[in-house]
Design an enzyme around this catalytic site. Structure first.
Site, PDB file in Angstrom:
ATOM      1  N   PRO A 357      18.123   6.760 -40.257  1.00 22.58           N
ATOM      2  CA  PRO A 357      19.142   7.791 -40.115  1.00 22.58           C
ATOM      3  C   PRO A 357      19.736   8.189 -41.465  1.00 22.58           C
ATOM      4  CG  PRO A 357      19.858   5.691 -39.179  1.00 22.58           C
ATOM      5  CD  PRO A 357      18.458   5.504 -39.593  1.00 22.58           C
ATOM      6  N   PRO A 358      20.443   9.309 -41.527  1.00 22.12           N
ATOM      7  CA  PRO A 358      20.999   9.762 -42.808  1.00 22.12           C
ATOM      8  C   PRO A 358      22.031   8.777 -43.350  1.00 22.12           C
ATOM      9  CG  PRO A 358      21.262  11.435 -41.093  1.00 22.12           C
ATOM     10  CD  PRO A 358      20.751  10.222 -40.422  1.00 22.12           C
ATOM     11  N   LYS A 362      18.374   5.748 -48.324  1.00 24.98           N
ATOM     12  CA  LYS A 362      16.948   5.958 -48.597  1.00 24.98           C
ATOM     13  C   LYS A 362      16.765   6.609 -49.967  1.00 24.98           C
ATOM     14  CE  LYS A 362      16.378   8.496 -44.902  1.00 24.98           C
ATOM     15  NZ  LYS A 362      17.732   8.442 -44.352  1.00 24.98           N
ATOM     16  N   THR A 363      17.497   7.692 -50.167  1.00 21.86           N
ATOM     17  CA  THR A 363      17.348   8.417 -51.434  1.00 21.86           C
ATOM     18  C   THR A 363      17.807   7.569 -52.603  1.00 21.86           C
ATOM     19  OG1 THR A 363      18.008  10.303 -50.143  1.00 21.86           O
ATOM     20  CG2 THR A 363      17.803  10.634 -52.488  1.00 21.86           C
ATOM     21  N   SER A 679      14.408   7.267 -22.842  1.00 22.31           N
ATOM     22  CA  SER A 679      15.074   5.968 -22.785  1.00 22.31           C
ATOM     23  C   SER A 679      16.282   5.944 -21.858  1.00 22.31           C
ATOM     24  CB  SER A 679      15.463   5.513 -24.184  1.00 22.31           C
ATOM     25  OG  SER A 679      16.525   6.283 -24.647  1.00 22.31           O
ATOM     26  N   LYS A 722      21.231   1.236 -31.100  1.00 22.49           N
ATOM     27  CA  LYS A 722      21.821   1.350 -29.769  1.00 22.49           C
ATOM     28  C   LYS A 722      22.742   0.167 -29.492  1.00 22.49           C
ATOM     29  CE  LYS A 722      18.072   4.009 -27.716  1.00 22.49           C
ATOM     30  NZ  LYS A 722      16.908   3.957 -26.856  1.00 22.49           N
TER      31      LYS A 722
HETATM   32  P1  ADP Z   1      19.875   8.838 -47.252  1.00 20.62           P
HETATM   33  O1  ADP Z   1      18.942   9.269 -48.309  1.00 20.62           O
HETATM   34  O2  ADP Z   1      19.335   7.720 -46.424  1.00 20.62           O
HETATM   35  O3  ADP Z   1      20.381   9.946 -46.408  1.00 20.62           O
HETATM   36  P2  ADP Z   1      21.636   8.287 -49.421  1.00 20.62           P
HETATM   37  O4  ADP Z   1      20.668   7.616 -50.285  1.00 20.62           O
HETATM   38  O5  ADP Z   1      22.004   9.695 -49.736  1.00 20.62           O
HETATM   39  O6  ADP Z   1      21.133   8.196 -47.931  1.00 20.62           O
HETATM   40  O7  ADP Z   1      22.927   7.387 -49.357  1.00 20.62           O
HETATM   41  C1  ADP Z   1      24.240   7.880 -49.285  1.00 20.62           C
HETATM   42  C2  ADP Z   1      25.152   7.075 -50.144  1.00 20.62           C
HETATM   43  O8  ADP Z   1      25.327   5.777 -49.633  1.00 20.62           O
HETATM   44  C3  ADP Z   1      24.631   6.885 -51.538  1.00 20.62           C
HETATM   45  O9  ADP Z   1      25.676   7.099 -52.449  1.00 20.62           O
HETATM   46  C4  ADP Z   1      24.177   5.457 -51.585  1.00 20.62           C
HETATM   47  O10 ADP Z   1      24.350   4.903 -52.866  1.00 20.62           O
HETATM   48  C5  ADP Z   1      25.073   4.777 -50.589  1.00 20.62           C
HETATM   49  N1  ADP Z   1      24.393   3.671 -49.942  1.00 20.62           N
HETATM   50  C6  ADP Z   1      23.650   3.739 -48.838  1.00 20.62           C
HETATM   51  N2  ADP Z   1      23.150   2.533 -48.506  1.00 20.62           N
HETATM   52  C7  ADP Z   1      23.604   1.680 -49.434  1.00 20.62           C
HETATM   53  C8  ADP Z   1      23.436   0.266 -49.627  1.00 20.62           C
HETATM   54  N3  ADP Z   1      22.704  -0.478 -48.816  1.00 20.62           N
HETATM   55  N4  ADP Z   1      24.038  -0.286 -50.685  1.00 20.62           N
HETATM   56  C9  ADP Z   1      24.775   0.472 -51.523  1.00 20.62           C
HETATM   57  N5  ADP Z   1      24.996   1.780 -51.386  1.00 20.62           N
HETATM   58  C10 ADP Z   1      24.410   2.403 -50.344  1.00 20.62           C
END
Ligand code: ADP
Length: 806
Positions: A357-358, A362-363, A679, A722
């Protein structure tokens, strides 16, 4: 001297030439033996026999090394040259044949007999014809080798004696000594002329071929020279027109760049052409601008520049752990990649696809990976890309053509071994403009991508050193062939505890630094953070959380800037002053166990969520109504649930003809979010059974699972999310498919410890745990209508609603 036509005279073997009668020529005599022969001749009648050596290079000649037929010649003049050699001028007198070698030392002396030429049956006309033929050949000859002067040719053609004519032509024109000798040895004049004709024709043919070869060689050299001159002229014309130097120097610069760049040969040729085209254009023309942009783009590409990949596992692990909490699967996979790369540097890694999920990082973990590997990082968003040319570029013939995103990413990276993040690969779609996925396939395929061809650049670029990582929210919309090339790593949402940890250790420090605040400037406790999580965010990841924290930091910064305060304390009670009224409240547990209302669990784009399924049974004719923005799959599972109930009506103690007597209305509230997927199957079945049997559903039970017509409970996805949603809502028991048992391992212990899990294989287990016994006797149908419970979604501008107790 016995007979009149015999003669004993000294002989000189000549090298590289054949002396004919009537011919006056000079040559240099060096060899002692030949000088002795000369001296002997000079003391007698100055007659000497000149004959050719078989091998012109031979120094010490024996009597077998020269031709037997030669020319008796008269020495006309001698000239001593420096270094013991003598230049002799001789005149050929007549052909003669050696009868005997009478002396070999100190010089050759031979007895020769004169060989008269016979005219054979050559008549005047024939001679005339041959002369004409030869004159034609002369024309060609002269065209091919203009060394012989036309005057000389004219004087040759005017010789009237056929024998002498043949000899003169042979002496002047024929190249090879063997040929000349064969003419000399021909005493029949007619034959001699015919032979000559043959030799000359051959000679002309050889000349023709020779000239062709020479032309080819020369034309290459000539072209370069010609180009050079033209270019110089062009420069002058340009400078006369006042548009000169800039384009010339520009072109020169491009040429140097081309020289220096390690572009494949095919590409270099193409670029050369483009540069030459540019050179002929006016510098301000639109077309020149197009070429310039093209050349700049091509030269900007990292044809040969790369960063040195860091293969230090310990360092990489440290960087990854510092930047992100959790995400162990991704981190481990990257360290494995590094380990393999260390052992086998040329291995082609697979393409990772991070799915989740967002806002789960991931990024940002990919950015850290680039840092850990010391590769340049470029993010390329594929969301909304629906055109192949966005990936591959437009052909240059289009107005405003541009390279595709891959090439652009490379330009930005400036390195051949960058890490390119292909973000949201699941949001790529195709339409009539072509399928971007097929272009992506080529990009990601290790077998093909060493020669990726962008339509605009047109020169193949090697992408094999690039590390591609992709991200997606869901795998459903990724085309199968693309998915097959990727290794999927799932990242699920975070629990409250995990989010708290991330907020404290990562998000807050990051936001503080961004807003130039110190840690001491802001005091915030964990329960306030929990309040933010519950009241202001509703997500599986932490993106909104980060945004809310940023908002908090802005407000704090403003407070500090406008007042004298050095520290701002944020508590549950003053939180709304900073962040405004709460935006969400999580679904509360129902207040009581109700009939026909069952809590299901759903997986949406923002993570897990609870959803309540409501069923109303009304007098009617068997109509079934489904409302609440349900997708096709969900509608089908509602129908499957009804079929199942019909087939089991006796067991379930339901009137067998209920489907004819009643109208059934199934509603899943929160209509704004479209819901789909199988589901909710068992949830709908349970709600139906609850309504039909008047058995209340337990308020603290939630469930998820697909249903079959036989009442089997099939496994579903997204279980962790869930269950986290159920946990947030305060559910105590979750009924889930037996086949999902292994997924329970991912559930954090603190969640597991305060929840019950029922693993169901068949619907009867579900019913047993979800429905309470019938309370009272069935009421009249009118009374069976069930009240719709409170809708949990509160719109944004609705004010403060007390959060649920955590
Ligand atoms: P996605 O690409 O999954 O949509 P992002 O990479 O944009 O998510 O993450 C959003 C923000 O949350 C970023 O600033 C990221 O550094 C922070 N973040 C997300 N997961 C973690 C984590 N496990 N530890 C530290 N920071 C996190």
């Amino acid at each position: 001297m016995a007979k009149s036509n015999r003669l004993t005279i000294p002989l000189i073997p000549v090298r590289g030439l054949v002396v004919f009668p009537y011919m006056v020529l000079h040559f240099d005599v060096v060899r002692k033996k030949s000088i002795a022969a000369l001296e002997e001749a000079m003391t007698n009648n100055q007659l000497i026999f000149l004959t050719s050596q078989h091998d012109g290079l031979l120094e010490d000649v024996t009597e077998n090394d020269f031709y037997k037929i030669g020319t008796v010649s008269k020495i006309k003049q001698l000239l001593k040259l420096p270094g013991d050699s003598i230049r002799v001028l001789v005149e050929g007198l007549y052909r003669a044949k050696i009868r005997e070698v009478t002396k070999t030392e100190p010089f050759f002396e031979v007895e020769v007999v004169e060989k008269k030429s016979t005219n054979g049956d050559l008549d005047e006309l024939e001679f005339e014809a041959i002369v004409r033929q030869i004159s034609y050949i002369f024309e060609d000859y002269y065209r091919l080798s203009p060394k012989v002067s036309p005057d000389a040719i004219q004087s040759i053609l005017s010789i009237s004696d056929p024998g002498q004519f043949a000899d003169t032509v042979a002496a002047n024109i024929v190249k090879k000594n063997e040929d000349k000798q064969s003419i000399l040895e021909e005493f029949n004049v007619k034959n001699r002329l015919e032979k000559l004709l043959l030799i000359l024709s051959r000679e002309v043919e050889v000349l023709e071929i020779e000239k062709n070869i020479a032309n080819k060689v020369r034309s290459q050299i000539d072209k370069n020279q010609r180009d050079y001159y033209l270019r110089e002229q062009l420069k002058i014309i340009r400078s006369e027109l006042g548009e000169g130097d800039d384009i010339a120097s520009e072109v020169e610069e491009y040429r140097q760049k081309l020289e220096a760049a390690s572009i494949p040969d095919e590409g270099k040729e193409k670029l050369k052409k483009e540069i030459s085209r540019l050179e002929k254009m006016s510098s301000s023309s639109a077309e020149a601008a197009v070429i310039r942009t093209y050349l700049d783009t091509v030269f900007d590409l990292p044809w040969d520049s790369r960063t040195e990949e860091s293969l230090d596992l310990i360092k990489a692990a440290k960087i990854l752990d510092e930047d992100h909490y959790g995400l162990t699967d991704v981190k481990e996979r990257i360290l494995e990649y590094l380990a393999v790369k260390k052992l086998s540097p040329n291995i082609k890694g697979s393409i990772l696809c991070l799915v989740g999920p967002p806002g789960v990082g991931k990024t940002s973990i990919v950015r850290s990976i680039a840092k850990a590997l010391n590769r340049k990082y470029v993010r390329m968003s594929l969301g909304g890309v629906r055109d192949e040319s966005e990936i591959r570029g437009h052909r240059k013939t289009y107005v405003g053509a541009m390279p595709g995103r891959i090439i652009n990413a490379l330009r930005i990276a400036g390195s051949k071994n960058a890490l390119i993040l292909l973000d949201e690969i699941d949001k790529m779609s195709s339409d009539f403009r072509g399928d971007p996925a097929s272009a992506m396939l080529e990009v990601l395929d290790a077998e093909q991508n060493y020669a990726f061809r962008d339509h605009y650049i047109e020169i193949p670029f090697d992408l094999s050193e690039i590390l591609f990582i992709t991200t997606a929210n869901s795998l459903d919309t990724i085309p199968r062939p693309l998915l097959d090339r990727m290794e999927v790593i799932r990242i699920s949402g975070y629990t409250h505890e995990e989010k708290l940890h991330i907020a404290n250790k990562h998000l807050l420090p990051k936001q503080l630094a961004l807003h130039a605040l110190k840690k001491s400037n802001i005091r915030i406790k964990d329960d306030t953070l929990r309040e933010i999580l519950d009241g202001y965010t509703r997500e599986a990841g932490v993106r909104t959380l980060e945004r809310e924290l940023a908002r908090l930091c802005r407000k704090v910064a403003r407070t500090i800037a406008t007042t004298n305060k050095q520290s701002v304390s944020i508590t549950k009670t003053n939180l709304h002053k900073f962040l405004g009224p709460k935006k969400y409240r999580y679904d509360l547990l129902k207040e009581k166990d109700e009939v026909g209302v069952v809590t299901g669990l759903a997986w949406t784009a923002v993570g897990g969520d609870t959803l309540s399924v409501e069923v109303n049974i009304m007098d009617g004719t068997g109509k079934i109504e489904l409302t609440g923005h349900l997708g096709d799959v969900m509608k089908e599972s509602a129908k499957a649930a009804i079929s199942y109930i019909r087939s089991k009506s006796a067991e379930l103690k339901i009137e067998p003809d209920f489907y004819k007597k009643y109208d059934i209305h199934i509603h899943v509230p929160e209509g704004a979010t479209p819901k789909d997927g199988p589901s909710a199957g068992i949830t709908m079945a349970t709600a139906l059974i609850s309504a039909l049997t008047n058995r209340p559903a337990r308020k603290d039970v939630a469930m998820t699972g697909e249903i079959t017509l036989r009442g089997r409970v099939l496994p579903i996805g997204g279980l962790k999310e869930k269950i986290l949603a159920a946990y947030r809502m305060g559910i105590k028991t979750v009924i889930l498919p037996k086949d999902n048992e292994t997924d329970l391992e991912q559930i954090p212990d603190n969640v597991k410890s305060c929840m019950n899990f029922v693993l169901a294989e068949y619907m009867d287990t579900v019913i047993k745990h979800a429905l309470l016994p019938q309370k009272e006797a069935p009421k009249s149908e009118k009374d069976m209508e069930i009240q719709i419970p409170l809708d949990f979604n509160v719109s944004e501008n609705e004010t403060h609603i007390e959060a649920k107790p955590y």
